[in-house]
Design an enzyme around this catalytic site. Structure first.
Site, PDB file in Angstrom:
ATOM      1  N   HIS A 179      -2.279   4.073  16.220  1.00 32.09           N
ATOM      2  CA  HIS A 179      -1.711   4.849  15.115  1.00 32.09           C
ATOM      3  C   HIS A 179      -1.769   6.329  15.488  1.00 32.09           C
ATOM      4  CE1 HIS A 179      -2.066   5.984  10.518  1.00 32.09           C
ATOM      5  NE2 HIS A 179      -1.082   6.603  11.129  1.00 32.09           N
ATOM      6  N   GLY A 211      -2.861  -0.378   7.589  1.00 34.94           N
ATOM      7  CA  GLY A 211      -3.336   0.690   8.465  1.00 34.94           C
ATOM      8  C   GLY A 211      -4.406   0.236   9.444  1.00 34.94           C
ATOM      9  N   SER A 232       0.846  -1.194   0.000  1.00 34.20           N
ATOM     10  CA  SER A 232       0.000   0.000   0.000  1.00 34.20           C
ATOM     11  C   SER A 232       0.882   1.246   0.000  1.00 34.20           C
ATOM     12  CB  SER A 232      -0.818  -0.011   1.295  1.00 34.20           C
ATOM     13  OG  SER A 232       0.103  -0.045   2.381  1.00 34.20           O
ATOM     14  N   GLY A 233       0.246   2.413   0.077  1.00 31.40           N
ATOM     15  CA  GLY A 233       1.013   3.644   0.254  1.00 31.40           C
ATOM     16  C   GLY A 233       1.822   3.609   1.537  1.00 31.40           C
ATOM     17  N   HIS A 234       1.197   3.083   2.584  1.00 30.83           N
ATOM     18  CA  HIS A 234       1.900   2.933   3.867  1.00 30.83           C
ATOM     19  C   HIS A 234       3.102   1.997   3.692  1.00 30.83           C
ATOM     20  CE1 HIS A 234       2.446   2.663   8.134  1.00 30.83           C
ATOM     21  NE2 HIS A 234       1.953   1.448   8.258  1.00 30.83           N
ATOM     22  N   HIS A 250       6.946  13.254  26.762  1.00 28.79           N
ATOM     23  CA  HIS A 250       7.497  12.451  27.867  1.00 28.79           C
ATOM     24  C   HIS A 250       6.419  11.682  28.634  1.00 28.79           C
ATOM     25  CE1 HIS A 250       5.918  15.191  30.940  1.00 28.79           C
ATOM     26  NE2 HIS A 250       6.101  16.117  30.012  1.00 28.79           N
ATOM     27  N   ASP A 263       0.939  -9.463  -0.488  1.00 27.86           N
ATOM     28  CA  ASP A 263      -0.339  -8.745  -0.472  1.00 27.86           C
ATOM     29  C   ASP A 263      -1.441  -9.696  -0.931  1.00 27.86           C
ATOM     30  OD1 ASP A 263      -1.149  -5.514  -0.469  1.00 27.86           O
ATOM     31  OD2 ASP A 263      -2.558  -6.827  -1.517  1.00 27.86           O
TER      32      ASP A 263
END
Ligand SMILES: CC(C)(COP(=O)(O)OP(=O)(O)OC[C@H]1O[C@@H](n2cnc3c(N)ncnc32)[C@H](O)[C@@H]1OP(=O)(O)O)[C@@H](O)C(=O)NCCC(=O)NCCS
Length: 209
Positions: A139, A65, A10-12, A130, A32
């Site tokens: 995500h 994703g 994918s684009g990711h 932190h 895939d």
């Protein structure tokens, strides 16, 4: 020789392939489940996710994703085969722990005493400050900012450019919309949008990313 199989062309996946090259992977292939996809970012698609065992001498990363699917494939692959990929132009404190199968993209910043779970995406230009605790398969999208001492539950998706103020807790399986600002704790799973966030009309979680 360092070899990597990326599940998800994918684009990711393309962005992850770039990080892999920068981390010294010399051979990169994609797996895939869409038989019509034959290449990604100049690398061959050599099979489906079912073929992962054929690549036993490859490290594995899951470039999907959707958090629920990412989790399912992580379990199928087995934690011991998963690698963690960190872009060399990210800034990560020496006192950060990062779980297996997590990717940290270019320009991301993770500050001291923060714990990032397994299978997370800390996307391009995102920051996690932190003392945060980021659950498995979270995500943090491009350009989102998580202030200090924030806890985010498993599989929650923080949308692009969203901001979470300090000392906030967000439960599991939430969708925080793009550009949203979270200034109080979120205790029920659902979709939250706006500045400051309100519960969206759609209260289900689709595990997207
Ligand atoms: C919140 C979100 C999941 C809603 O998606 P959806 O359920 O398909 O919603 P729709 O696109 O049908 O929009 C429904 C309504 O909410 C509004 N809306 C949608 N997303 C919004 C957002 N982030 N902030 C404010 N309003 C938003 C729409 O304008 C629409 O309003 P209307 O009914 O008055 O016309 C989605 O818009 C979103 O923000 N996704 C994040 C994408 C992202 O960050 N990707 C990063 C990849 S790295």
């Amino acid at each position: 020789m360092k070899r990597l199989a990326i599940i998800g062309a994918s684009g990711h996946g393309k962005v992850i392939a770039d990080i892999a090259v920068k981390n010294g992977y010399k051979e990169i292939v994609f797996l895939d489940d869409n038989p019509n996809v034959q290449e990604c970012a100049g690398f061959r698609v050599v099979g489906t996710s079912e073929d992962v065992d054929k690549y036993s001498d490859y490290d594995i990363i899951v470039a999907i994703g959707n958090a629920s699917i990412r989790k399912k494939i992580h379990k199928q692959v087995g934690e011991y085969r998963l690698t963690t990929l960190i872009h060399p132009q990210s800034v990560i404190s020496r006192r950060v722990t990062i779980g297996k199968g997590t990717v940290v993209m270019a320009g991301a910043i993770i500050n001291s005493d923060t714990k990032i779970g397994e299978g997370c995406i800390i996307n391009t230009g995102a920051s996690v400050d932190h003392d945060c605790s980021i659950g498995d398969f979270v995500h943090v999208s491009v350009g989102a900012h998580i202030a200090g001492t924030v806890t985010i539950g498993k599989r929650t998706w923080i949308g692009a450019g969203a901001t979470v103020s300090n000392n906030i807790e967000i439960c599991s399986e939430c969708m925080i919309g793009a550009g949203a600002v979270v200034v109080s704790n979120i205790k029920e799973k659902g979709t939250y949008i706006g500045v400051p966030v309100k519960n969206g009309r759609r209260t289900y979680f689709r595990g997207g990313g």
